[in-house]
Design an enzyme around this catalytic site. Sequence first.
Site, PDB file in Angstrom:
ATOM      1  N   VAL A 242      36.927  41.498  47.238  1.00 18.24           N
ATOM      2  CA  VAL A 242      37.456  41.334  45.889  1.00 18.24           C
ATOM      3  C   VAL A 242      36.636  40.317  45.102  1.00 18.24           C
ATOM      4  O   VAL A 242      36.184  40.586  43.983  1.00 18.24           O
ATOM      5  CB  VAL A 242      38.938  40.883  45.933  1.00 18.24           C
ATOM      6  CG1 VAL A 242      39.433  40.506  44.539  1.00 18.24           C
ATOM      7  CG2 VAL A 242      39.805  41.993  46.519  1.00 18.24           C
TER       8      VAL A 242
ATOM      9  N   THR B  21      47.179  38.144  46.170  1.00 20.16           N
ATOM     10  CA  THR B  21      48.509  38.744  46.091  1.00 20.16           C
ATOM     11  C   THR B  21      49.531  37.833  46.759  1.00 20.16           C
ATOM     12  O   THR B  21      49.389  37.475  47.929  1.00 20.16           O
ATOM     13  CB  THR B  21      48.526  40.109  46.792  1.00 20.16           C
ATOM     14  OG1 THR B  21      47.528  40.947  46.191  1.00 20.16           O
ATOM     15  CG2 THR B  21      49.883  40.775  46.647  1.00 20.16           C
TER      16      THR B  21
ATOM     17  N   CYS C 208      46.170  45.220  51.779  1.00 20.11           N
ATOM     18  CA  CYS C 208      47.022  45.336  50.579  1.00 20.11           C
ATOM     19  C   CYS C 208      48.303  46.114  50.846  1.00 20.11           C
ATOM     20  O   CYS C 208      49.364  45.530  50.972  1.00 20.11           O
ATOM     21  CB  CYS C 208      46.228  45.998  49.440  1.00 20.11           C
ATOM     22  SG  CYS C 208      44.922  44.959  48.772  1.00 20.11           S
TER      23      CYS C 208
END
Length: 459
Positions: free
Chosen positions: A22, A125, A265
Site C-alpha cells: 500500500v 485499517t 484485508c
Amino acid sequence: MNLYEKLLKRQEKLSLVGLGYVGMPIAVAFAKKVDVIGFDVNEQKIALYKKGIDPTNEVGDKAIQETTVDFTSDETRLREAKFHIVAVPTPVKSDHTPDLSPVEAASRTVGRNLTKGSIVVYESTVYPGVTEEICIPILEKESGLKCGIDFKVGYSPERINPGDKVHRLETIVKVVSGMDEETLDIVAKVYELVVEAGVHRAESIKVAEAAKVIENSQRDINIAFMNELSIIFNQMGIDTKAVLEAAGTKWNFLKFTPGLVGGHCIGVDPYYLTYKAEQMGYHSQIILAGRKINDDMGKYVAENTVKQMIKANKQINGAKIAIFGITFKENCPDVRNTKVVDIIRELEEYGIEVKVVDPVADKEDLWKEYRIHLSEREEVKEVDAVIFAVSHEEFKTITFKEIKDMFKKQLTDSEIAKEVAATIENEMVVDMNKDVLIDVKGIFNRQEAMNAGFLYWRL
C-alpha cells in the site's frame, strides 16, 4: 501560506511511513508532485528499492528506478517532513483480536520525530476510535507536543487492491477526514494531487474509519454466502459456477464467487469491527457467521480433495499432491494470511506429501512465515492429485496434457480389471484410471476437463 501550498512549492516534504503493497505505490505517486521521504524499518526492503527493484510488483522496477522518492530506514529523516502518511499493516492475533502493534510502533516512530506544524494522516485499517483514542496519545507522549495546537491528525483509509492494475490509487475515490475543517481541507487537497477519481470528505475521522472497515466486511459476507451455496450445491451434485452464471443474467444479481478469503484485508478487517462491537456490548451475528464459513474453506477443499482421491481408488497416506498457487490472491506475490496454507496443513494431517508451485509468490516471505519451500513446475512428477488454488494468469495457459504428465503412470487394462473386480466385491464406487484435478477458482472448463479423463471438482 498553509502546508499544502508549501508542499507544492517544495518548501516542505511529505513522508510515507511503511513501504509495503500500500505505502510504496502512494509514495511513488506523490513523488511526481512533491518531495517525498519513503521510510520503512525493513532495511532489506529499502536496499531493494534503492537498487530499483520492486518486490511487491505493484508499480514495477522501472517506476522504482525512475522515482524521486528518498528511500530510507533512518527514522530521524522524518524530521525533514511536515506531512506524514502512515501506511502500516493492521493484522489480527491468533484469537482474532486486533493486533495494533504495527500502528502503535509507527506512531511512536513518527512521534519521536514530529515537529510543530505537522499533519499526520493514518491509512491503516482500524476500528472507529483508534486514531483519536490510541494513536494521538502516543504521538503526544513521544513528541511532547499537543495535538490540535502543535500538530494535527487526519485519516484516509487505503483502498489499493494489490495485484490489480485497473483499480489503483489514482482511479479509486479517496475517503479523507481531518480532526477539524482546516486539517480536512489540507488533507483533501494533498490527496487530490494524485487521486484522479477525486476525494470524498467524510464528516469525521470515526466515520472514515468505519467506512473502511465495513467495505471489506460487506465483501467478506457476500463471499461467505457464495461459499455456503457451494457447500449446499456440492451436496446436491449441482455445479455452483453454472448456477451463478444462470442467476447472474438478472440485472441486480451481485456477481460474487466462492473461494478462499485470505490476505491482510477481507479476512482481517471484519474482526476489527466485531471486536469494537463486543466492547460496546453487541455480539455480531452475521459478520462472525460469515467469517466462520470463510475461515473453514481451506479445510473444506482439503477434505473434498481426499474424497475425490478415494473415489479414484488412491491410497491417501503417503500420497503426493501438487498445489498450484499459494498467494492470497491471483497475480500478486503477497502470501500474508493466505488460506492455501490451510489446505496444505489439512492434507499433511492425512499423511499426504505436498509440493507447491507458484511463480509469483515471494519465496522469502513464504519461508519466513510458513516454512514452505516452492517447487518448479518441472519437479512435479508422479503425483496423485493436482490442486489449482490460485488463478494466476500463467496457470491459465497450462494444457490438460501438461497436467496429465504430472501424474503417476496409469494402470494397465489387466490391473484395472482386477481393481474393478475388487471394488465390486467390496461394493465401493470408484472412478478407475482417472486423475484427480481440483480447480478451486474454476480456471478450467468443467466438461473439457472431464472429457480429458479427469475426476474434476471445484467450489
